[in-house]
Design an enzyme around this catalytic site. Structure first.
Site, PDB file in Angstrom:
ATOM      1  N   ASP A 303     -26.127  15.704  20.364  1.00 19.24           N
ATOM      2  CA  ASP A 303     -26.928  14.922  19.429  1.00 19.24           C
ATOM      3  C   ASP A 303     -26.054  13.774  18.939  1.00 19.24           C
ATOM      4  OD1 ASP A 303     -29.550  15.040  17.591  1.00 19.24           O
ATOM      5  OD2 ASP A 303     -27.828  14.406  16.367  1.00 19.24           O
ATOM      6  N   ASN A 311     -30.726   2.352  14.852  1.00 16.46           N
ATOM      7  CA  ASN A 311     -32.142   2.021  15.061  1.00 16.46           C
ATOM      8  C   ASN A 311     -32.698   1.271  13.857  1.00 16.46           C
ATOM      9  OD1 ASN A 311     -33.725   2.301  17.305  1.00 16.46           O
ATOM     10  ND2 ASN A 311     -34.481   4.341  16.826  1.00 16.46           N
ATOM     11  N   HIS A 316     -35.734  -1.123  17.142  1.00 17.58           N
ATOM     12  CA  HIS A 316     -35.935  -0.167  18.242  1.00 17.58           C
ATOM     13  C   HIS A 316     -35.551  -0.748  19.602  1.00 17.58           C
ATOM     14  CE1 HIS A 316     -37.744   2.975  15.838  1.00 17.58           C
ATOM     15  NE2 HIS A 316     -38.477   2.063  15.213  1.00 17.58           N
ATOM     16  N   ASP A 320     -33.159   1.229  21.937  1.00 22.02           N
ATOM     17  CA  ASP A 320     -33.470   1.687  23.297  1.00 22.02           C
ATOM     18  C   ASP A 320     -32.390   1.256  24.282  1.00 22.02           C
ATOM     19  OD1 ASP A 320     -35.764   2.878  22.427  1.00 22.02           O
ATOM     20  OD2 ASP A 320     -37.135   1.331  23.172  1.00 22.02           O
ATOM     21  N   ASP A 346     -32.470  11.066  20.450  1.00 20.68           N
ATOM     22  CA  ASP A 346     -31.053  10.874  20.758  1.00 20.68           C
ATOM     23  C   ASP A 346     -30.396  12.179  21.186  1.00 20.68           C
ATOM     24  OD1 ASP A 346     -31.215  12.128  18.346  1.00 20.68           O
ATOM     25  OD2 ASP A 346     -29.712  10.886  17.327  1.00 20.68           O
TER      26      ASP A 346
END
Length: 427
Positions: A303, A311, A316, A320, A346
Site C-alpha cells: 500500500d 492525488n 487525478h 494516474d 494504490d
C-alpha cells in the site's frame, strides 16, 4: 409449341430446296437459305436462328468449318454439318468427332429430324448447365468469405475475388497450382506448417475445421489470422471430385478477443495483471507447492504511503501517471517469472515463486522500497513515495489463495502501524 427457326447454308440449289421442304414438313421454320460463308455470319446476326445447318464445302473464301467456329464462338448457336460421306471420312478425326454434329448426304428425313433434335437438346442442356454454373459463380463471387475450389489432385480450379484479395494471388496465376503453394498456412499453436488440406479432406472424406490459431502467409509475406473450414466436394453419386476451402480474415476478431481477455485480466491503467489474474496464478502456485515439499513462494501486499496527498495536491491526472510509473518500478524489481498486480487504488500485490526462504522475499521488499524512494519526474514535479509491505509465505501450507492474501494484508497493516515505509512478515 413454337416452331424452331433453322438457317440452311447450302450452295447447291436443288439440295437446298429439298432440305427446306424436308424441314418444313418436319415442322421447322426455315429462315434463310444462303450460299456463302460471308453471308451466313451476317444472316445469323440478323435472324437469330435456333440452329444452323451448314455445308462444309461452301462457295467463297471461308469454308463451312471456319464459319461454324465463328457462329458457335460468337453467337452461341448450335451447328449441324452437312457433308458428303467422302468428306466425313477425311474430317471425322478432327472436326466431326462430337456425336450428332453432322449428317452425311444423302439422308432421310427421320435421320435429319433425329440429328437436329439431339443437337437442340444438347445445346439447351449445355445452356442450362452454363447458366447454373454462372449463377453459382455469381453467388460464390458475392460471398463475404474467401472460396477456393480444387480438383481431386489438390490443385486449384477456381478462387473468388475475396480469396484473391486475402492471399494476394490472382486466379489467373493460381489456376493449376498445388493448394499449399497459394494457401501457405501455419498452425501458430505448434509453430508448424499445415500441409495441403484439400488432399487431406479428399483422403479423409470429411470436413476439416482450421486450427484455432491458423495463420495464412500471403504472397507478399504478410501474416493474416484466418478461420473456417475445408470440405470435400461430392458428385451426385457420392464420389469425391475435389475440395472447397472457405475462410475469412479474422484478424479484427482476434484483436477484439485479445482485448476482451486483456480487459478481464489486466488493469486498464497500469496494464499490470488485475485481482482476477493474480488470484488465478496464486491458486496455481499453491497447487504446485502441494506437489513439491521443497517449493516455497511468497506474497507481498503493498500500500503506497501518502498517495492520497499526491492525488489531492496535483490532481487525478498526475496521480494516474504516478501509478503507471510506480507499476514500471515494481516490474523492474522482480524476476521475469514473478507477478506484480494492481488490486485497485494504490494497492499492489507481488507473487514470488520458487524462492529459497523468506529472506528472498524480504530482499525484494527492500529493493522495492529503494526503488520507490527515487523521484518520479511528472510535468516538472519531483514525486516520490514509500510503501507499507506485508509479507506471507507458504510455511504453513496454505490451502486457499484468499486466506494467504488476507494474512499478507494483515501484515501490511502491521507495517503501517510500525511507521510506514517498511515491511512486516505475517506470523
Amino acid at each position: 409449341m413454337f416452331a424452331r427457326k433453322i438457317l440452311v447454308v447450302e450452295d447447291e440449289k436443288n439440295i437446298a430446296s429439298n432440305i427446306r421442304k424436308s424441314l418444313q414438313k418436319l415442322g421447322y421454320l426455315v429462315s434463310e437459305i444462303t450460299e456463302s460463308g460471308e453471308e451466313v455470319i451476317k444472316k445469323v446476326a440478323e435472324t437469330h436462328p435456333h440452329l444452323v445447318l451448314i455445308d462444309i464445302c461452301l462457295a467463297g473464301e471461308i469454308n463451312g468449318l471456319h464459319v461454324a467456329d465463328i457462329i458457335q464462338n460468337n453467337f452461341h448457336v448450335p451447328v449441324v454439318y452437312l457433308t458428303e460421306y467422302s468428306e466425313y471420312k477425311t474430317l471425322h478425326k478432327n472436326q466431326l468427332s462430337e456425336p450428332f454434329s453432322y449428317i452425311a448426304k444423302p439422308f432421310i428425313e427421320s435421320d435429319l429430324h433425329f440429328v437436329i433434335e439431339m443437337t437442340l437438346y444438347k445445346h439447351q442442356s449445355k445452356k442450362i448447365l452454363y447458366e447454373e454454373k454462372q449463377r453459382l459463380m455469381t453467388i460464390i463471387n458475392s460471398m463475404g468469405s474467401a472460396v477456393i475450389v480444387t480438383y481431386a489432385n489438390g490443385c486449384i480450379e477456381m478462387m473468388n475475388p475475396i480469396a484473391e484479395l486475402i492471399t494476394g494471388w490472382k486466379q489467373s496465376e493460381a489456376l493449376g497450382k498445388d493448394l499449399i503453394e497459394v494457401v501457405n498456412l501455419v498452425n501458430k499453436d505448434v509453430g508448424e506448417k499445415i500441409e495441403n488440406l484439400a488432399t487431406y479432406v479428399i483422403e479423409a472424406g470429411e470436413i476439416f475445421n482450421l486450427p484455432e490459431n491458423c495463420t495464412l502467409i500471403t504472397k507478399d509475406g504478410k501474416e493474416i489470422a484466418i478461420g473456417d473450414n475445408v470440405a470435400p466436394i461430392r458428385d451426385r453419386d457420392g464420389n469425391i471430385t475435389g475440395a472447397v476451402l472457405v475462410f475469412q480474415d479474422i484478424t479484427k476478431r482476434k484483436q477484439t478477443e485479445a482485448q476482451l481477455i486483456r480487459n478481464a485480466f489486466y488493469d486498464g491503467l497500469t496494464e499490470l495483471p488485475n485481482r482476477v489474474l493474480f488470484l488465478d496464478r496464486l491458486k496455481q502456485t499453491i497447487e504446485r507447492s502441494k506437489r513439491r515439499s521443497d517449493y516455497y513462494f511468497a506474497v507481498l501486499f503493498l500500500d503506497l504511503d501518502g498517495f492520497k496527498e499526491i492525488n489531492d495536491r496535483f490532481g487525478h491526472g498526475i496521480g494516474d501517471d504516478f501509478l503507471v510509473a510506480i507499476a514500471r518500478r515494481l516490474e523492474s524489481c522482480l524476476r521475469s517469472g514473478d507477478t506484480v498486480a494492481r488490486f485497485g487504488g494504490d494497492e499492489f500485490t507481488v507473487l514470488l515463486e520458487d524462492i529459497k526462504d523468506i529472506t528472498d522475499a524480504t530482499n525484494v521488499a527492500k529493493r522495492i522500497q529503494d526503488s520507490l524512494r527515487l523521484p518520479v519526474n511528472l510535468n516538472g514535479y519531483q514525486l516520490s513515495t514509500t510503501a507499507s509491505i506485508g509479507i506471507t509465505w507458504n510455511f504453513s501450507s496454505y490451502e486457499e489463495a484468499t486466506t494467504l492474501l488476507r494474512d499478507a494484508d494483515i501484515a501490511m497493516y502491521q507495517a503501517k502501524r510500525q511507521g510506514k515505509a517498511t515491511y512486516a512478515i505475517f506470523s
